[in-house]
Design a protein around this motif. Structure first.
Motif, PDB file in Angstrom:
ATOM      1  N   VAL A 136      29.100  17.292 -15.364  1.00 33.00           N
ATOM      2  CA  VAL A 136      28.460  17.336 -13.690  1.00 33.00           C
ATOM      3  C   VAL A 136      28.756  15.649 -13.324  1.00 33.00           C
ATOM      4  CG1 VAL A 136      25.513  17.314 -13.765  1.00 33.00           C
ATOM      5  CG2 VAL A 136      26.364  18.205 -15.708  1.00 33.00           C
ATOM      6  N   ASP A 137      28.949  16.100 -12.211  1.00 30.08           N
ATOM      7  CA  ASP A 137      28.778  15.444 -10.966  1.00 30.08           C
ATOM      8  C   ASP A 137      28.740  15.579  -9.861  1.00 30.08           C
ATOM      9  OD1 ASP A 137      30.626  13.856  -9.346  1.00 30.08           O
ATOM     10  OD2 ASP A 137      32.258  14.112 -10.245  1.00 30.08           O
ATOM     11  N   LEU A 138      27.069  14.972  -8.999  1.00 28.73           N
ATOM     12  CA  LEU A 138      26.239  15.467  -8.539  1.00 28.73           C
ATOM     13  C   LEU A 138      26.997  14.093  -7.515  1.00 28.73           C
ATOM     14  CD1 LEU A 138      23.134  16.526  -9.300  1.00 28.73           C
ATOM     15  CD2 LEU A 138      24.883  18.320  -8.971  1.00 28.73           C
ATOM     16  N   ARG A 139      27.656  14.521  -6.136  1.00 31.05           N
ATOM     17  CA  ARG A 139      27.949  13.262  -4.954  1.00 31.05           C
ATOM     18  C   ARG A 139      27.219  12.485  -4.017  1.00 31.05           C
ATOM     19  NH1 ARG A 139      33.711  12.403  -5.816  1.00 31.05           N
ATOM     20  NH2 ARG A 139      34.124  12.864  -8.353  1.00 31.05           N
ATOM     21  N   PHE A 140      26.760  13.590  -3.280  1.00 27.98           N
ATOM     22  CA  PHE A 140      25.993  13.191  -1.919  1.00 27.98           C
ATOM     23  C   PHE A 140      24.969  14.730  -1.744  1.00 27.98           C
ATOM     24  CE2 PHE A 140      30.329  11.076  -1.539  1.00 27.98           C
ATOM     25  CZ  PHE A 140      29.793   9.553  -1.065  1.00 27.98           C
ATOM     26  N   ILE A 141      24.364  13.544  -1.059  1.00 27.91           N
ATOM     27  CA  ILE A 141      23.236  15.106   0.081  1.00 27.91           C
ATOM     28  C   ILE A 141      23.042  14.277   1.614  1.00 27.91           C
ATOM     29  CG2 ILE A 141      21.363  16.074  -0.126  1.00 27.91           C
ATOM     30  CD1 ILE A 141      19.908  14.771  -2.700  1.00 27.91           C
ATOM     31  N   VAL A 142      23.745  15.147   1.836  1.00 25.00           N
ATOM     32  CA  VAL A 142      23.624  15.064   3.517  1.00 25.00           C
ATOM     33  C   VAL A 142      22.147  15.508   3.762  1.00 25.00           C
ATOM     34  CG1 VAL A 142      24.579  15.486   5.250  1.00 25.00           C
ATOM     35  CG2 VAL A 142      25.344  14.591   3.373  1.00 25.00           C
ATOM     36  N   THR A 143      21.383  14.947   5.118  1.00 19.14           N
ATOM     37  CA  THR A 143      20.036  16.076   5.495  1.00 19.14           C
ATOM     38  C   THR A 143      20.887  15.905   7.491  1.00 19.14           C
ATOM     39  OG1 THR A 143      18.011  14.122   5.329  1.00 19.14           O
ATOM     40  CG2 THR A 143      18.797  15.368   3.725  1.00 19.14           C
ATOM     41  N   ASP A 144      18.986  16.109   7.635  1.00 16.20           N
ATOM     42  CA  ASP A 144      19.222  16.048   9.382  1.00 16.20           C
ATOM     43  C   ASP A 144      18.694  14.518   9.385  1.00 16.20           C
ATOM     44  OD1 ASP A 144      16.530  17.159   7.661  1.00 16.20           O
ATOM     45  OD2 ASP A 144      15.906  17.432  10.040  1.00 16.20           O
ATOM     46  N   LEU A 145      18.128  14.061   8.743  1.00 24.53           N
ATOM     47  CA  LEU A 145      17.358  12.824   8.889  1.00 24.53           C
ATOM     48  C   LEU A 145      18.179  11.025   7.758  1.00 24.53           C
ATOM     49  CD1 LEU A 145      13.990  12.611   8.276  1.00 24.53           C
ATOM     50  CD2 LEU A 145      14.669  13.326  10.100  1.00 24.53           C
ATOM     51  N   CYS A 146      19.355  11.639   7.420  1.00 23.79           N
ATOM     52  CA  CYS A 146      19.563  10.255   5.941  1.00 23.79           C
ATOM     53  C   CYS A 146      20.708  11.369   5.299  1.00 23.79           C
ATOM     54  CB  CYS A 146      19.133   9.712   5.110  1.00 23.79           C
ATOM     55  SG  CYS A 146      18.244  11.270   4.573  1.00 23.79           S
ATOM     56  N   VAL A 147      21.111   9.865   4.747  1.00 20.23           N
ATOM     57  CA  VAL A 147      22.851  10.371   3.931  1.00 20.23           C
ATOM     58  C   VAL A 147      22.011   9.905   2.340  1.00 20.23           C
ATOM     59  CG1 VAL A 147      25.060  10.223   2.984  1.00 20.23           C
ATOM     60  CG2 VAL A 147      24.778  11.026   5.212  1.00 20.23           C
ATOM     61  N   MET A 148      22.171  10.580   1.560  1.00 18.31           N
ATOM     62  CA  MET A 148      21.325   9.879  -0.281  1.00 18.31           C
ATOM     63  C   MET A 148      23.079   9.891  -0.908  1.00 18.31           C
ATOM     64  SD  MET A 148      17.794  10.879   0.056  1.00 18.31           S
ATOM     65  CE  MET A 148      18.156  12.817   1.229  1.00 18.31           C
ATOM     66  N   ASP A 149      23.215   8.888  -2.108  1.00 17.15           N
ATOM     67  CA  ASP A 149      23.561   9.416  -3.732  1.00 17.15           C
ATOM     68  C   ASP A 149      23.918   9.699  -4.190  1.00 17.15           C
ATOM     69  OD1 ASP A 149      23.792   6.374  -3.991  1.00 17.15           O
ATOM     70  OD2 ASP A 149      26.093   6.698  -3.454  1.00 17.15           O
ATOM     71  N   PHE A 150      23.561   9.482  -5.575  1.00 16.09           N
ATOM     72  CA  PHE A 150      23.158   9.663  -6.646  1.00 16.09           C
ATOM     73  C   PHE A 150      23.430   8.128  -7.313  1.00 16.09           C
ATOM     74  CE2 PHE A 150      23.362  14.143  -5.237  1.00 16.09           C
ATOM     75  CZ  PHE A 150      21.697  14.284  -6.388  1.00 16.09           C
ATOM     76  N   GLY A 151      23.722   7.365  -6.319  1.00 13.79           N
ATOM     77  CA  GLY A 151      24.829   5.964  -7.449  1.00 13.79           C
ATOM     78  C   GLY A 151      23.687   4.868  -8.054  1.00 13.79           C
ATOM     79  N   GLY A 152      22.340   5.610  -8.212  1.00 11.77           N
ATOM     80  CA  GLY A 152      20.864   4.262  -8.792  1.00 11.77           C
ATOM     81  C   GLY A 152      21.004   4.208 -10.205  1.00 11.77           C
ATOM     82  N   PRO A 153      20.185   3.472 -10.842  1.00  7.26           N
ATOM     83  CA  PRO A 153      19.823   3.936 -12.072  1.00  7.26           C
ATOM     84  C   PRO A 153      19.995   5.125 -13.254  1.00  7.26           C
ATOM     85  CG  PRO A 153      19.122   1.769 -11.547  1.00  7.26           C
ATOM     86  CD  PRO A 153      18.531   2.948 -10.055  1.00  7.26           C
TER      87      PRO A 153
END
Lengths: 293, 265
Positions: free
Chosen positions: B180-197
């Protein structure tokens, strides 16, 4: 000398079917579906089928016609039209028995059946709702790793329906398009295989030896050969013809009418394939442009 | 240097293309016009090693433009039909798919299947799980969300878990979820990743003119934010030219409601 002759008609094949059979249908969404054979099914009395497919319009039609008791699918979609309307109707009405599989799991189930195994292990489905919805069980690796895996049960078929470009009387077949989808595994997972073909010749080795690499499954897996020119319409049959988007849109529109299916069944499917092809444009089908992806 | 005039769709294509950076020789799959052009842009610019199909059965080194074109315009370098897809790309982990689910939760679990009702009687049947279970347990995945809202980024869990995420409650004991390797979420508002705890979803950047409050209001779960988020990079002239070539019919203009400009201040 008696020679192999597997040639028959769609009506003759359908006439041998029994209620409750499990039928696998080759092709992929609205691509290279054995629609002439499906239409013969739709015109028959056979019912309570378990249908197994990477589904396109054939699944929606069989559902609309009330032929399906259980549906096993990797998806049901018309591709450029993502949601199949009669499939949606049937799901949203409730009461349809389904086994919704990941696309790769269906491939795995067909391979297990083909290889005469009860299941094949996989990680696919673990950690998702597909696991519980499908009632799947796990198996533990007997080796030192001890990994817990999903045991994908075999999906054996009583019958598989496939449409190709050419066949011969012995059951040799050639599928010339860029993709053969999972037809090979539908064929091997089935007890009996019906192949319809745009063209049926006496012997492919004599008339088309240069296309032998387009032979997707050995003839020992083919029991019945049916000639069905334009037999994939309205789905695509590259390189012969593309899908018929206006026809698919008209089919989709029928789902929005009160008696849409009854009208489609009477007007389009009609009493026989000659009627259907006349309604569908006849030889103009050969000119349908190939879809651009 | 000031960024050239551009539309939001073009900014999103650039942001989506970044998800494929440093992936190695894997198959880049973008589902939908913006993800697909993004994969083509990535291959054309920073990641020529990516494998890519013509959308049908052939591998190509020159990404094919989307929309109407000559059927045989592609120049195949290889072959990847459906009958090899799971064997060669998905189950071997040699793929990165950029997809658009109908719901996403804080664990990165995606729903593509249905909304409302139950599995036995869905209120609205959508696509079904399709390839999501196999994709997410075997290879890299990212997400593209064209309309960031709490309807998509739901509180709690998604209604039907079509894909594997990072929910510890769904980690079957003894099974291997290391793929399982989720990388990024790109939306019309922002970019997110799964880099938190514990792979918590974290803000990476805000698009030009978007505020943090706007993103928080449109997200149904707590979003991790480290310091002051940067602004998502705007497209360069070179990138805009490549995008125009990969999408000659401007299909990208139809993806976002009203086709807004990239600078929304």
């Amino acid at each position: 000398m008696t020679t192999l002759d597997k040639r028959t008609t769609a009506e003759a094949v359908v006439g041998r079917l029994r209620d409750g059979m499990t039928i696998g249908i080759g092709g992929w969404g609205p691509r290279r579906k054995p629609m002439a054979l499906v239409r013969a099914l739709l015109r028959s009395d056979v019912k309570d089928l378990t249908v197994v497919a990477y589904g396109g319009p054939e699944v929606g039609m069989l559902l609309a016609a009330g032929k399906v008791r259980k549906l096993i699918y990797g998806f049901v979609s018309l591709d450029a039209i993502p949601l199949e309307p009669y499939f949606r109707k049937a799901r949203e009405a409730g009461g349809l028995e389904v086994l919704e599989l990941d696309e790769g799991m269906l491939q795995w189930g067909l391979k297990a059946a083909a290889l005469r195994l009860p299941f094949l292990p996989t990680r696919v489905g673990l950690g998702t709702d597909v696991f519980d919805q499908g009632g799947f069980r796990t198996v533990t690796s007997p080796y030192d790793d001890g990994e817990v895996l999903l045991a994908m049960p075999a999906v054996p078929l009583d019958l598989a329906l496939i449409h190709v470009h050419r066949a011969d009387r012995m059951g040799n077949i050639q599928a010339l398009g860029p993709d053969t989808y999972y037809d090979e595994w539908f064929a091997k997972a089935a007890k009996e295989v019906v192949v319809s073909a745009e063209e049926v010749v006496d012997r492919l080795d004599l008339s088309h030896p240069e296309d032998a690499r387009a032979n997707i499954v050995e003839r020992c897996f083919v029991q019945h050969v049916v000639e069905a020119r334009h037999g994939a319409h309205p789905t695509s049959m590259p390189p012969a013809y593309g899908w018929d988007m206006p026809a698919l849109k008209a089919y989709v529109a029928s789902a929005g009418e009160a008696d849409g299916w009854a009208r489609y069944r009477t007007d389009m499917i009609g009493p026989d394939e000659a009627h259907y092809l006349a309604q569908a444009g006849g030889d103009a089908i050969a000119e349908l442009p190939l879809p651009i992806f | 240097m000031t960024a050239p005039d551009h539309m939001l769709s073009e900014l999103l294509i650039v942001a989506c293309s970044e998800v494929f950076r440093n992936n190695g020789e894997i198959v880049a799959t973008g589902i939908g016009p913006i993800p697909r052009v993004a994969a083509g842009l990535a291959k054309t610019t920073h990641s020529p090693e990516l494998l890519m199909t013509d959308g049908e059965a052939y591998l190509v080194e020159e990404p094919v433009p989307i929309g109407p074109r000559g059927y045989d315009d592609r120049k195949p370098s290889g072959y990847l039909p459906f009958s090899r897809y799971f064997d060669s790309a998905v189950w071997t982990g040699r793929r990165h798919a950029l997809v658009s689910p109908i719901q996403i939760d804080r664990f990165g679990q995606m729903n593509l299947s249905y909304v409302g009702g139950t599995f036995d009687k869905p209120k609205v049947q959508m696509l079904g799980a399709r390839g999501f279970p196999g994709n997410t347990i075997h290879h890299i995945n990212s997400m593209f969300v064209p309309a960031h809202s709490t309807r998509i980024f739901v509180p709690g869990e998604v209604q039907s878990v079509s894909s594997v995420g990072y929910n510890p409650a769904r980690r079957l004991k003894g099974a291997d979820f290391s793929g399982v390797d989720l990388r990024f979420i790109v939306t019309d508002l922002c970019v997110m990743d799964f880099g938190g705890p514990d792979h918590a979803i974290r803000l990476v950047s805000l698009h030009d003119g978007v505020t943090l409050d706007q993103v928080r209001e449109a997200t149904g779960f707590d979003l991790l934010v480290d310091g002051t988020p940067p602004v998502t990079p705007a497209p360069t002239e070179e990138q805009l030219a490549i995008i125009a070539r990969l999408d000659p019919h401007n299909i990208r203009a139809t993806v976002l409601k009203g086709n807004p400009p990239g600078k929304r201040s």
